[in-house]
Design an enzyme around this catalytic site. Structure first.
Site, PDB file in Angstrom:
ATOM      1  N   LYS A 173       0.885  -1.177   0.000  1.00 51.08           N
ATOM      2  CA  LYS A 173       0.000   0.000   0.000  1.00 51.08           C
ATOM      3  C   LYS A 173       0.919   1.222   0.000  1.00 51.08           C
ATOM      4  CE  LYS A 173      -1.571   3.106   1.921  1.00 51.08           C
ATOM      5  NZ  LYS A 173      -1.260   4.501   1.480  1.00 51.08           N
ATOM      6  N   GLU A 176      -0.058   7.769  -1.289  1.00 47.09           N
ATOM      7  CA  GLU A 176      -0.997   8.315  -2.287  1.00 47.09           C
ATOM      8  C   GLU A 176      -0.347   9.411  -3.121  1.00 47.09           C
ATOM      9  OE1 GLU A 176      -1.236   8.010   1.018  1.00 47.09           O
ATOM     10  OE2 GLU A 176      -3.152   8.832   1.657  1.00 47.09           O
ATOM     11  N   CYS A 281      14.390  10.730   5.641  1.00 44.50           N
ATOM     12  CA  CYS A 281      14.331  10.436   7.078  1.00 44.50           C
ATOM     13  C   CYS A 281      15.732  10.412   7.675  1.00 44.50           C
ATOM     14  CB  CYS A 281      13.657   9.102   7.314  1.00 44.50           C
ATOM     15  SG  CYS A 281      14.612   7.762   6.658  1.00 44.50           S
ATOM     16  N   GLU A 380       9.963  17.654  13.659  1.00 41.62           N
ATOM     17  CA  GLU A 380      10.549  17.178  12.400  1.00 41.62           C
ATOM     18  C   GLU A 380      10.004  18.077  11.298  1.00 41.62           C
ATOM     19  OE1 GLU A 380       9.179  13.466  10.616  1.00 41.62           O
ATOM     20  OE2 GLU A 380      11.167  13.108   9.803  1.00 41.62           O
TER      21      GLU A 380
HETATM   22  P1  NAD Z   1       2.889   9.523   6.571  1.00 38.26           P
HETATM   23  O1  NAD Z   1       2.997   8.967   7.941  1.00 38.26           O
HETATM   24  O2  NAD Z   1       1.978  10.668   6.347  1.00 38.26           O
HETATM   25  O3  NAD Z   1       2.368   8.376   5.564  1.00 38.26           O
HETATM   26  C1  NAD Z   1       2.967   7.106   5.507  1.00 38.26           C
HETATM   27  C2  NAD Z   1       1.913   6.082   5.080  1.00 38.26           C
HETATM   28  O4  NAD Z   1       0.875   6.066   6.064  1.00 38.26           O
HETATM   29  C3  NAD Z   1       1.253   6.396   3.739  1.00 38.26           C
HETATM   30  O5  NAD Z   1       1.143   5.208   2.996  1.00 38.26           O
HETATM   31  C4  NAD Z   1      -0.100   6.941   4.137  1.00 38.26           C
HETATM   32  O6  NAD Z   1      -1.110   6.610   3.205  1.00 38.26           O
HETATM   33  C5  NAD Z   1      -0.394   6.273   5.471  1.00 38.26           C
HETATM   34  N1  NAD Z   1      -1.190   7.126   6.363  1.00 38.26           N
HETATM   35  C6  NAD Z   1      -1.127   8.479   6.469  1.00 38.26           C
HETATM   36  N2  NAD Z   1      -1.984   8.916   7.403  1.00 38.26           N
HETATM   37  C7  NAD Z   1      -2.593   7.818   7.905  1.00 38.26           C
HETATM   38  C8  NAD Z   1      -3.578   7.622   8.924  1.00 38.26           C
HETATM   39  N3  NAD Z   1      -4.099   8.645   9.594  1.00 38.26           N
HETATM   40  N4  NAD Z   1      -3.972   6.371   9.201  1.00 38.26           N
HETATM   41  C9  NAD Z   1      -3.450   5.330   8.536  1.00 38.26           C
HETATM   42  N5  NAD Z   1      -2.515   5.453   7.569  1.00 38.26           N
HETATM   43  C10 NAD Z   1      -2.087   6.676   7.254  1.00 38.26           C
HETATM   44  O7  NAD Z   1       4.367   9.824   6.075  1.00 38.26           O
HETATM   45  P2  NAD Z   1       4.820  10.579   4.750  1.00 38.26           P
HETATM   46  O8  NAD Z   1       4.491  12.019   4.871  1.00 38.26           O
HETATM   47  O9  NAD Z   1       4.364   9.828   3.541  1.00 38.26           O
HETATM   48  O10 NAD Z   1       6.403  10.361   4.833  1.00 38.26           O
HETATM   49  C11 NAD Z   1       7.261  11.209   5.538  1.00 38.26           C
HETATM   50  C12 NAD Z   1       7.544  10.692   6.921  1.00 38.26           C
HETATM   51  O11 NAD Z   1       8.087   9.384   6.855  1.00 38.26           O
HETATM   52  C13 NAD Z   1       8.585  11.519   7.671  1.00 38.26           C
HETATM   53  O12 NAD Z   1       8.184  11.640   9.004  1.00 38.26           O
HETATM   54  C14 NAD Z   1       9.845  10.684   7.561  1.00 38.26           C
HETATM   55  O13 NAD Z   1      10.805  10.897   8.577  1.00 38.26           O
HETATM   56  C15 NAD Z   1       9.279   9.320   7.643  1.00 38.26           C
HETATM   57  N6  NAD Z   1      10.186   8.329   7.081  1.00 38.26           N
HETATM   58  C16 NAD Z   1      10.853   7.522   7.944  1.00 38.26           C
HETATM   59  C17 NAD Z   1      11.761   6.596   7.455  1.00 38.26           C
HETATM   60  C18 NAD Z   1      12.505   5.702   8.396  1.00 38.26           C
HETATM   61  O14 NAD Z   1      13.141   4.799   7.911  1.00 38.26           O
HETATM   62  N7  NAD Z   1      12.439   5.882   9.696  1.00 38.26           N
HETATM   63  C19 NAD Z   1      11.978   6.487   6.081  1.00 38.26           C
HETATM   64  C20 NAD Z   1      11.268   7.314   5.224  1.00 38.26           C
HETATM   65  C21 NAD Z   1      10.370   8.242   5.734  1.00 38.26           C
END
Ligand code: NAD
Length: 495
Positions: A173, A176, A281, A380
């Site tokens: 998944k 988006e 990240c 962040e």
């Molecule tokens: P996000 O948390 O908004 O989304 C990640 C995933 O979660 C997406 O597939 C999204 O559809 C889903 N999602 C979003 N809101 C949701 C909800 N309320 N309920 C259920 N699912 C939900 O993250 P993003 O903005 O896509 O990515 C950036 C973030 O990811 C930053 O905080 C970054 O640090 C982190 N990140 C961490 C790593 C790591 O290895 N630790 C790697 C890459 C990115």
């Protein structure tokens, strides 16, 4: 305008929920696609397909699985340009970053090609008289991966090659925001010969994620994204009896000691803070300047910022692209104001840089004299904003990292081997860089932070990934005394 839908059982499945979201090219601000968002029923369809596929896939020979993984690896390599093009078109990162992302993803497929070595198990002969004991690792069943926008190709490859190598089936998944590259990669897996249902893809939002988290036929969840959602995914998945690894956000510090090579440290800070518009990240978001290094270091970083070529990712001269959405760009820009209001010094203000067109661009910013109680330090930001905190001693820098809630990566710049070794011991983070600002482990080690950067007890990919996607089984076997065997083995007693 392209319509982007699901891939289930080797087929494109158009969305039926009627819910869609827009996909943009962040460099132009134009909508380029419409993404179908899955309903509960559509998720159930994907899970049923993966469950059915698991019945056969779990016993497909290791040799055959390996062969398909090699096919897949070769297809990803052959299509690297096209994957990179899709990354740039929807994420906005510059082509060299996009190519680097594909290369890091390939490492993970290559690691999974060695599954035959990794899953050999262990064997103890004569644990007792006539008793042998052996351990094997078996797959879990249907596993799901929920991935973030910032590495739309690499993060899925952190997950599913290892999952299927171990005999699981997998539902991806993706985010988006930039769904075309992950979709193409799953198409390549199908072209490589993975049977229908072994790798499925559903597009969706919270509805799809929640259904995956509660579905009793999904046995494991791998998540990468922001800390609040990681926490939610971990708690909800675990409450539904699943194995969960949920990687969250970060605030990565780079300590620069007074003996460091200033040019090396400044180059590293610029590329690690502003590369990929700070949407990594493992980006460095805080430079901790120790002692009298601060003035020279801030000056060296400031000098480099105007040379940073910011523009559309498909322009070969660009070194930094736009941010992912207009909303996110405005949020990041808001932090520059907040920093100034809270008393920090804005040395370079990215808002002052003008860009043509409607792309989601923001210039690089440098904020000095930041303190740990400020919002720019605590949050962040996930954008091209670098904070500098000045401290008197190494010990203060180390304490700052320990006191911070995140613990993804931490780096030190020094020429002193003893100091570097001490930092490797002291750093309260899962991944440490010594004169390396972004210490993302190679595919045969594993990736993961500490504290609020990881929920769960297994890090991702590499050996830890294989551990996550398998469960141990121990067999204790006893066989009759050969002398009493029903087959004549030629022992005198058999006569
Ligand atoms: P996000 O948390 O908004 O989304 C990640 C995933 O979660 C997406 O597939 C999204 O559809 C889903 N999602 C979003 N809101 C949701 C909800 N309320 N309920 C259920 N699912 C939900 O993250 P993003 O903005 O896509 O990515 C950036 C973030 O990811 C930053 O905080 C970054 O640090 C982190 N990140 C961490 C790593 C790591 O290895 N630790 C790697 C890459 C990115």
């Amino acid at each position: 305008m392209q319509q982007i839908s699901h891939l289930i059982d080797g087929q494109t499945v158009a969305g039926k929920s009627g819910n869609t979201t827009a996909v943009y090219n962040p460099a132009t601000g134009e909508q380029t696609g419409t993404l179908d968002l899955a309903s509960v029923e559509e998720v159930d369809h994907a899970v049923a397909s993966s469950k059915k596929a698991f019945e056969d896939w779990q016993t497909v020979s290791v040799a055959q699985r390996t062969k398909l993984l090699y096919n897949f690896r070769n297809l990803v390599e052959a299509n690297a340009e096209e994957i990179a093009r899709r990354l740039t078109a929807e994420h906005g990162k510059v082509n060299s970053d996009a190519q680097g992302e594909v290369a890091r993803g390939l490492e993970n497929i290559e690691f999974s090609c060695g599954v035959s070595e990794a899953l050999k198990g262990t064997y103890t002969e004569h644990a007792s008289t006539g008793v042998d004991v052996y351990s094997v690792r078996q797959p879990l069943g249907v596993c799901a991966g929920i991935t973030p926008f910032n590495f739309p190709a690499m993060v899925p490859l952190w997950m599913f090659p290892n999952a299927v190598a171990c005999g699981n089936t997998f539902i991806l998944k993706p985010s988006e925001r930039d769904p075309s590259a992950p979709r193409f990669i799953v198409e390549l897996a199908q072209e490589a010969g993975f049977p229908p249902g072994v790798v499925n893809l559903i597009n969706g939002d919270k509805v799809a994620v929640d259904r995956l988290l509660e579905h009793s036929d999904v046995k494991a969840i791998s998540f990468v994204g922001s800390t609040p959602i990681a926490k939610y995914v971990y708690a909800t998945g675990a409450a539904h009896g699943k194995r969960v690894q949920a990687l969250g956000g970060a605030k990565n510090h780079m300590i620069v000691l007074p003996d460091a090579d200033i040019d090396l440290a400044a180059d590293a800070a610029v590329s690690a803070a502003y590369g990929s518009a700070g949407e990594r990240c493992m980006a460095i978001s805080v430079v901790v300047a120790v002692g009298d290094v601060a003035d020279d270091l801030v000056a060296a970083i400031k000098k480099r910022i105007p040379n940073l070529n910011i523009g559309p990712g498909d322009n070969p001269d660009s070194e930094m692209g736009p941010l992912i959405t207009e909303e996110h760009r405005d949020r990041v820009a808001g932090y520059i104001e907040t920093g100034s209001t809270e008393g920090a010094q804005v040395v370079v203000d990215g808002r002052e840089q003008q860009f043509d067109g409607d792309g989601f661009f923001l210039g690089a910013s440098l904020i000095d004299d930041v303190t740990t109680d400020m919002t720019v330090y605590r949050d962040e930001i996930f954008g091209p904003v670098l904070s500098v905190v000045r401290v008197d001693t190494y010990a203060e820098g180390v304490k700052m990292i320990s006191d911070n809630g995140f613990g993804n990566g931490a780096a030190i710049f020094t020429r002193d081997g003893g100091a570097a070794r001490q930092f490797q011991q002291d750093a309260d983070a899962g991944m440490v860089g010594i004169n390396v600002p972004i210490p993302v482990p190679v595919g045969y080690h594993s990736f993961g932070g500490w504290k609020d950067s990881l929920f769960g007890d297994t890090t991702m990919y590499g050996p830890e990934g294989l551990r996550f996607y398998t469960r141990p089984k121990v067999v204790t076997s006893r066989w009759p005394d050969p002398a009493t065997s029903t087959v004549n083995l030629g022992f005198p007693q058999n006569d």
